[in-house]
Scaffold this motif. Structure first.
Motif, PDB file in Angstrom:
ATOM      1  N   SER A   4       0.802  -1.216   0.000  1.00 55.72           N
ATOM      2  CA  SER A   4       0.000   0.000   0.000  1.00 55.72           C
ATOM      3  C   SER A   4       0.839   1.272   0.000  1.00 55.72           C
ATOM      4  O   SER A   4       0.304   2.356   0.086  1.00 55.72           O
ATOM      5  N   SER A   5       2.156   1.141  -0.088  1.00 55.14           N
ATOM      6  CA  SER A   5       3.068   2.293  -0.053  1.00 55.14           C
ATOM      7  C   SER A   5       2.914   3.082   1.228  1.00 55.14           C
ATOM      8  O   SER A   5       3.137   4.278   1.256  1.00 55.14           O
ATOM      9  N   HIS A   6       2.525   2.411   2.296  1.00 55.52           N
ATOM     10  CA  HIS A   6       2.304   3.067   3.575  1.00 55.52           C
ATOM     11  C   HIS A   6       3.615   3.652   4.096  1.00 55.52           C
ATOM     12  O   HIS A   6       4.562   2.933   4.349  1.00 55.52           O
ATOM     13  N   HIS A   8       5.750   5.630   2.541  1.00 58.15           N
ATOM     14  CA  HIS A   8       6.800   5.878   1.552  1.00 58.15           C
ATOM     15  C   HIS A   8       6.615   7.251   0.911  1.00 58.15           C
ATOM     16  O   HIS A   8       6.472   7.378  -0.301  1.00 58.15           O
ATOM     17  N   THR A   9       6.627   8.297   1.752  1.00 57.67           N
ATOM     18  CA  THR A   9       6.454   9.656   1.255  1.00 57.67           C
ATOM     19  C   THR A   9       7.493  10.559   1.908  1.00 57.67           C
ATOM     20  O   THR A   9       8.027  10.227   2.971  1.00 57.67           O
ATOM     21  N   ALA A  12       6.470  11.409   5.517  1.00 57.99           N
ATOM     22  CA  ALA A  12       6.675  10.332   6.490  1.00 57.99           C
ATOM     23  C   ALA A  12       8.155  10.159   6.818  1.00 57.99           C
ATOM     24  O   ALA A  12       8.532  10.042   7.985  1.00 57.99           O
ATOM     25  N   ARG A  56       2.576  16.891   5.106  1.00 57.88           N
ATOM     26  CA  ARG A  56       1.433  16.158   4.544  1.00 57.88           C
ATOM     27  C   ARG A  56       0.368  17.128   4.046  1.00 57.88           C
ATOM     28  O   ARG A  56      -0.209  16.941   2.973  1.00 57.88           O
ATOM     29  N   GLY A  61       2.493  14.123   1.391  1.00 55.00           N
ATOM     30  CA  GLY A  61       2.127  12.872   2.043  1.00 55.00           C
ATOM     31  C   GLY A  61       1.475  11.927   1.057  1.00 55.00           C
ATOM     32  O   GLY A  61       1.524  12.122  -0.161  1.00 55.00           O
ATOM     33  N   GLN A  62       0.837  10.901   1.592  1.00 52.66           N
ATOM     34  CA  GLN A  62       0.178   9.906   0.750  1.00 52.66           C
ATOM     35  C   GLN A  62      -0.990  10.553   0.009  1.00 52.66           C
ATOM     36  O   GLN A  62      -1.808  11.239   0.608  1.00 52.66           O
ATOM     37  N   LYS A  63      -1.058  10.340  -1.285  1.00 50.72           N
ATOM     38  CA  LYS A  63      -2.062  10.994  -2.124  1.00 50.72           C
ATOM     39  C   LYS A  63      -3.447  10.389  -1.958  1.00 50.72           C
ATOM     40  O   LYS A  63      -4.440  11.051  -2.014  1.00 50.72           O
ATOM     41  N   GLU A  65      -5.631   6.227  -1.706  1.00 53.72           N
ATOM     42  CA  GLU A  65      -5.515   4.800  -1.516  1.00 53.72           C
ATOM     43  C   GLU A  65      -4.893   4.149  -2.747  1.00 53.72           C
ATOM     44  O   GLU A  65      -5.131   4.570  -3.874  1.00 53.72           O
ATOM     45  N   HIS A  66      -4.117   3.116  -2.522  1.00 55.03           N
ATOM     46  CA  HIS A  66      -3.451   2.387  -3.595  1.00 55.03           C
ATOM     47  C   HIS A  66      -4.507   1.734  -4.480  1.00 55.03           C
ATOM     48  O   HIS A  66      -5.505   1.206  -3.987  1.00 55.03           O
TER      49      HIS A  66
END
Length: 84
Positions: A4-6, A8-9, A12, A56, A61-63, A65-66
């Protein structure tokens, strides 16, 4: 988690690195029995969380959901069809 690339930003990674430095500072001063330095290290740990949160909000940050997880969600809620 890896799929899920959790985490990996840039947000983070930056937050975790700053917090890690804070833990090292707090640990070193705890061993040296210097409470002021210990609390300075704890402040650095908290700063890591703040910096990560700000980054973020800035879009680093995470864009979202994968796509693989979105597909799995859609399949879970798909209507069940009888097979003939």
């Amino acid at each position: 988690m890896a799929g899920s690339s959790h985490g990996h930003t840039p947000a983070a990674w930056t937050g975790v690195i700053i917090a890690f430095i804070g833990f090292c500072v707090a640990g070193a001063f705890m061993v040296m029995a210097q409470p002021v330095g210990f609390w300075a290290g704890i402040a650095i740990v908290l700063l890591g969380g703040v910096v990560g949160g700000i980054m973020r909000m800035m879009g680093l940050g995470q864009k979202g959901e994968h796509p693989v997880h979105q597909l799995a969600k859609n399949e879970d809620h798909a209507p069940v069809r009888a097979q003939s």
